[in-house]
Motif scaffolding. Structure first.
Motif, PDB file in Angstrom:
ATOM      1  N   PHE A 177       0.818  -1.144   0.143  1.00  0.00           N
ATOM      2  CA  PHE A 177      -0.117  -0.054  -0.054  1.00  0.00           C
ATOM      3  C   PHE A 177       0.900   1.249  -0.017  1.00  0.00           C
ATOM      4  O   PHE A 177       0.610   2.339  -0.512  1.00  0.00           O
ATOM      5  CB  PHE A 177      -0.963   0.138   1.152  1.00  0.00           C
ATOM      6  N   ALA A 178       1.973   1.385   0.652  1.00  0.00           N
ATOM      7  CA  ALA A 178       2.902   2.303   0.668  1.00  0.00           C
ATOM      8  C   ALA A 178       3.440   2.621  -0.497  1.00  0.00           C
ATOM      9  O   ALA A 178       3.366   3.911  -0.986  1.00  0.00           O
ATOM     10  CB  ALA A 178       3.823   2.003   1.551  1.00  0.00           C
ATOM     11  N   ARG A 179       3.649   1.720  -1.566  1.00  0.00           N
ATOM     12  CA  ARG A 179       4.349   1.793  -2.734  1.00  0.00           C
ATOM     13  C   ARG A 179       3.240   2.550  -3.646  1.00  0.00           C
ATOM     14  O   ARG A 179       3.450   3.549  -4.557  1.00  0.00           O
ATOM     15  CB  ARG A 179       4.681   0.676  -3.340  1.00  0.00           C
ATOM     16  N   ILE A 180       1.916   1.969  -3.507  1.00  0.00           N
ATOM     17  CA  ILE A 180       0.788   2.182  -4.655  1.00  0.00           C
ATOM     18  C   ILE A 180       0.425   3.922  -4.084  1.00  0.00           C
ATOM     19  O   ILE A 180       0.518   4.654  -4.880  1.00  0.00           O
ATOM     20  CB  ILE A 180      -0.228   1.530  -4.253  1.00  0.00           C
ATOM     21  N   VAL A 181       0.360   4.063  -2.835  1.00  0.00           N
ATOM     22  CA  VAL A 181       0.042   5.514  -2.364  1.00  0.00           C
ATOM     23  C   VAL A 181       1.110   6.498  -2.869  1.00  0.00           C
ATOM     24  O   VAL A 181       0.826   7.633  -3.288  1.00  0.00           O
ATOM     25  CB  VAL A 181      -0.539   5.415  -1.059  1.00  0.00           C
ATOM     26  N   ARG A 182       2.457   6.107  -2.586  1.00  0.00           N
ATOM     27  CA  ARG A 182       3.438   6.908  -3.163  1.00  0.00           C
ATOM     28  C   ARG A 182       3.494   7.402  -4.335  1.00  0.00           C
ATOM     29  O   ARG A 182       3.688   8.564  -4.603  1.00  0.00           O
ATOM     30  CB  ARG A 182       4.866   6.369  -2.603  1.00  0.00           C
TER      31      ARG A 182
END
Length: 301
Positions: A177-182
């Motif tokens: 999720f961190a990668r996608i949101v970033r």
């Protein structure tokens, strides 16, 4: 005065006619989504699953934990639709009650991972520099481990149990999720309206949550839906290995584990829980695909 009155009449009539033809984001989403037949069917099936999760203990024909040694390992029949297990317990009743457990583990674990991952992704993408490097290197460390192995390692530290399974799945959901949101944050951050908001002196917190976060919601929703299926599958795998739900809890993975000794003599003991896992995970994946196609602005009618 007559001309002014005529202009007012026209101005009051035009918005009414325009409103009937106006396309809202919700109507556009529904127009695209209803064309996804498989996603629609999957959505209805998942809705039924939630209904079963709530009403399972009330509609189950038998107790999920009380043994009946007079009907051990019986095949499917009108009395026991999915047969019985090694303790004579009705498999259909156990699957119904296990629906609540599987959905609970999937939803809660992915929700926790999504909240933490979204927060980290927004901070990383917005502030960048050394903070971005630290967060992304932390995600790289978690990415270095296959999901199931990372979950097994966390369970080995925390101990077996459904609560620890939720924590394990949430932890290895965070970096994704961190990668996608970033990625979404970096894209929205460079838009004109965000730059204009910065130029008038808006606070960083307001910019992040009011202007950038809404632009990441569609990506979060799509991956959240698809991740639930993966979480249910991994939770079942951990229970199958004896690291998740413990007997006599009617969890689908634990039911598979208890029936593996009877594959030749009573295959129904593993067939029906396995089909429940398969169909549920497939439904969430198909729903996620449909949501992605409906929410992606690049995909035209």
């Amino acid at each position: 005065m007559a001309e002014v009155q005529a202009e007012q009449n026209v101005s009051t009539k035009l918005p009414v006619s325009d409103q009937t033809n106006k396309k809202t984001p919700l109507s556009e989403f529904w127009k695209k989504f209803k064309k996804q037949r498989l996603a629609m069917v999957s959505g209805v099936f998942i809705l039924l699953l939630f209904i079963v999760a709530v009403t399972g203990p009330f509609i189950a024909p038998y107790s999920s934990e009380e043994p009946d040694y007079d009907h051990v390992l019986e095949g499917p029949s009108f009395e026991h639709l999915a047969g019985t297990d090694a303790y004579g317990r009705d498999i259909f009743s156990r699957i119904l009650e296990g629906t609540k457990i599987s959905l609970f583990v999937g939803l809660v674990s992915v929700f926790l991972g999504a909240v933490c991952g979204t927060f980290l992704g927004l901070i990383s993408g917005y502030y960048g520099k050394w903070l971005d490097s630290i967060i992304m290197r932390f995600c790289d460390i978690l990415f270095a481990f296959p999901g199931i192995l990372l979950a097994i390692g966390i369970i080995a530290i925390l101990g077996p149990g459904l609560e620890n399974v939720v924590i394990a799945i949430a932890i290895f959901s965070v970096p994704i999720f961190a990668r996608i949101v970033r990625s979404s944050t970096l894209s929205v951050k460079s838009t004109v309206y965000v730059e204009a908001t910065k130029s008038i002196g808006a606070k960083h917190r307001r910019i992040i949550w009011k202007h950038i976060f809404p632009g990441t919601v569609s990506s979060i929703i799509v991956y959240f839906t698809m991740r639930i299926g993966s979480a249910i599958l991994i939770a079942a795998s951990l229970s199958f290995l004896g690291l998740g739900a413990q007997p006599p809890t009617p969890e689908w993975g634990a039911m598979l584990s208890s029936g593996r000794d009877y594959l030749n003599t009573a295959p129904h003991v593993t067939f029906f829980p396995g089909m429940a896992i398969f169909v549920t995970v497939l439904a969430f994946n198909l729903l996620g695909d449909g949501l992605r196609d409906a929410l992606d602005p690049k995909i035209k009618d």
